[in-house]
Design a protein around this motif. Sequence first.
Motif, mmCIF file in Angstrom:
data_model
loop_
_atom_site.group_PDB
_atom_site.id
_atom_site.type_symbol
_atom_site.label_atom_id
_atom_site.label_comp_id
_atom_site.label_asym_id
_atom_site.label_seq_id
_atom_site.Cartn_x
_atom_site.Cartn_y
_atom_site.Cartn_z
ATOM 1 N N ASN A 8 40.696 10.029 -21.395
ATOM 2 C CA ASN A 8 39.379 9.728 -21.102
ATOM 3 C C ASN A 8 38.381 9.948 -22.330
ATOM 4 N N THR A 9 38.482 11.256 -22.828
ATOM 5 C CA THR A 9 37.427 11.611 -23.970
ATOM 6 C C THR A 9 37.753 10.984 -25.032
ATOM 7 N N ASP A 10 38.998 10.512 -25.391
ATOM 8 C CA ASP A 10 39.124 9.536 -26.651
ATOM 9 C C ASP A 10 38.684 8.170 -26.383
ATOM 10 N N GLU A 11 38.727 7.714 -25.004
ATOM 11 C CA GLU A 11 38.055 6.554 -24.913
ATOM 12 C C GLU A 11 36.536 6.476 -24.894
ATOM 13 N N LEU A 12 35.868 7.570 -24.543
ATOM 14 C CA LEU A 12 34.548 7.931 -24.485
ATOM 15 C C LEU A 12 34.062 8.134 -26.182
ATOM 16 N N SER A 13 34.788 8.519 -26.983
ATOM 17 C CA SER A 13 34.658 8.636 -28.428
ATOM 18 C C SER A 13 34.668 6.958 -29.151
ATOM 19 N N SER A 14 35.693 6.500 -28.547
ATOM 20 C CA SER A 14 35.845 4.996 -29.186
ATOM 21 C C SER A 14 34.457 4.107 -28.689
ATOM 22 N N MET A 15 34.106 4.322 -27.294
ATOM 23 C CA MET A 15 32.917 3.484 -26.959
ATOM 24 C C MET A 15 31.557 4.154 -27.601
ATOM 25 N N LEU A 16 31.619 5.232 -27.857
ATOM 26 C CA LEU A 16 30.455 5.725 -28.617
ATOM 27 C C LEU A 16 30.431 5.102 -30.257
ATOM 28 N N GLY A 17 31.596 4.916 -30.764
ATOM 29 C CA GLY A 17 31.721 4.282 -31.881
ATOM 30 C C GLY A 17 31.020 2.831 -31.859
ATOM 31 N N LEU A 18 31.376 2.101 -30.732
ATOM 32 C CA LEU A 18 30.976 0.768 -30.720
ATOM 33 C C LEU A 18 29.473 0.879 -30.454
ATOM 34 N N ILE A 32 27.391 2.884 -31.657
ATOM 35 C CA ILE A 32 27.065 3.068 -33.373
ATOM 36 C C ILE A 32 26.910 1.830 -34.010
ATOM 37 N N ALA A 33 27.880 0.882 -33.830
ATOM 38 C CA ALA A 33 27.960 -0.405 -34.486
ATOM 39 C C ALA A 33 26.849 -1.178 -34.208
ATOM 40 N N TYR A 34 26.552 -1.074 -32.680
ATOM 41 C CA TYR A 34 25.155 -1.863 -32.288
ATOM 42 C C TYR A 34 23.838 -1.280 -32.653
ATOM 43 N N LEU A 35 24.031 -0.288 -33.198
ATOM 44 C CA LEU A 35 22.711 0.476 -33.525
ATOM 45 C C LEU A 35 22.322 0.330 -34.934
ATOM 46 N N GLU A 74 27.351 10.336 -33.767
ATOM 47 C CA GLU A 74 28.666 11.095 -34.631
ATOM 48 C C GLU A 74 28.862 12.348 -34.374
ATOM 49 N N ALA A 75 27.988 13.151 -34.182
ATOM 50 C CA ALA A 75 27.978 14.559 -34.044
ATOM 51 C C ALA A 75 28.790 14.871 -32.619
ATOM 52 N N ILE A 76 28.443 14.064 -31.605
ATOM 53 C CA ILE A 76 29.233 14.132 -30.300
ATOM 54 C C ILE A 76 30.450 13.677 -30.575
ATOM 55 N N GLN A 77 30.672 12.499 -31.292
ATOM 56 C CA GLN A 77 32.057 12.186 -31.433
ATOM 57 C C GLN A 77 32.889 13.480 -32.014
ATOM 58 N N CYS A 78 32.571 14.182 -32.905
ATOM 59 C CA CYS A 78 33.048 15.330 -33.399
ATOM 60 C C CYS A 78 33.402 16.244 -32.283
ATOM 61 N N LEU A 79 32.131 16.713 -31.519
ATOM 62 C CA LEU A 79 32.224 17.618 -30.556
ATOM 63 C C LEU A 79 33.515 17.249 -29.627
ATOM 64 N N LEU A 80 33.404 15.891 -29.109
ATOM 65 C CA LEU A 80 34.643 15.346 -28.284
ATOM 66 C C LEU A 80 35.929 15.782 -28.985
ATOM 67 N N GLN A 81 36.049 15.901 -30.037
ATOM 68 C CA GLN A 81 37.535 16.071 -30.593
ATOM 69 C C GLN A 81 37.719 17.644 -30.318
ATOM 70 N N ASP A 82 36.612 18.326 -30.472
ATOM 71 C CA ASP A 82 36.732 19.952 -29.989
ATOM 72 C C ASP A 82 37.028 20.149 -28.505
ATOM 73 N N VAL A 83 36.468 19.255 -27.768
ATOM 74 C CA VAL A 83 36.685 19.511 -26.157
ATOM 75 C C VAL A 83 38.052 18.900 -25.985
ATOM 76 N N SER A 130 21.533 -2.273 -18.658
ATOM 77 C CA SER A 130 21.134 -3.584 -19.526
ATOM 78 C C SER A 130 20.377 -2.916 -20.677
ATOM 79 N N GLY A 131 19.500 -3.700 -21.153
ATOM 80 C CA GLY A 131 18.712 -3.204 -22.397
ATOM 81 C C GLY A 131 19.223 -3.678 -23.915
ATOM 82 N N GLY A 132 20.213 -4.542 -23.777
ATOM 83 C CA GLY A 132 20.840 -5.035 -25.153
ATOM 84 C C GLY A 132 21.955 -4.435 -25.446
ATOM 85 N N LEU A 133 22.747 -4.852 -26.467
ATOM 86 C CA LEU A 133 24.104 -4.362 -26.571
ATOM 87 C C LEU A 133 24.086 -3.161 -26.914
ATOM 88 N N ALA A 134 23.406 -2.123 -27.810
ATOM 89 C CA ALA A 134 23.639 -0.903 -27.697
ATOM 90 C C ALA A 134 23.378 -0.135 -26.426
#
Length: 198
Positions: A40-50, A52-55, A68-77, A130-134
Amino acid sequence: VKSYPATIKVYTRTGDKGTSSLFTGERRSKDDAVFEALGNTDELSSMLGLAIAYLQATPADTLISRLEAIQCLLQDVGSNVATPLNTEKQTSKVRRTRFDSDGYHCKQLEVWIDELSEGLPVHRSFILPSGGLAASTLHVARTVCRRAERSLIPLKDDVDKETLMFVNRLSDFLFVAARWAAMKQNVSERIYIRQQVA
């Protein structure tokens, strides 16, 4: 970015029988609660990557560095989850994977939440994803984060309490971040409207 020699293979075949190993070396079934939480935390990080692409290259791209900082923290989690606190004879690994012992990262999320909340439109109805892709992707990330939190509950005696606090606060941050991204990208949010019976 670290590169790997061509001789190192991605596959190991060690999990072909349905087990995988924790950081401690202990092997467990892949349907163990630990791997559910890690997935689940891996999936969350992947979703954040998506998200980021939209941002990228938008008025909301200043949010990228925080995600990106949160993605790194999720690795620590994940490291904390993969190293149960009650592991015997592995105290050095437990110490190495301690997460946010002073609560700094949780407090940082709260600071970010307060910053992003300034100037957001006030709605008196439920806000629909809602509110757009990002923004919509951040809303999906928020729901994945809630699932990650739920999957950590069975492990609460085996993970640091700060891990649970961080993931709980993260879902709040993602909600506000989604709203902020919509505002910055000038995309309207949709709100709940009670549907009338014809």
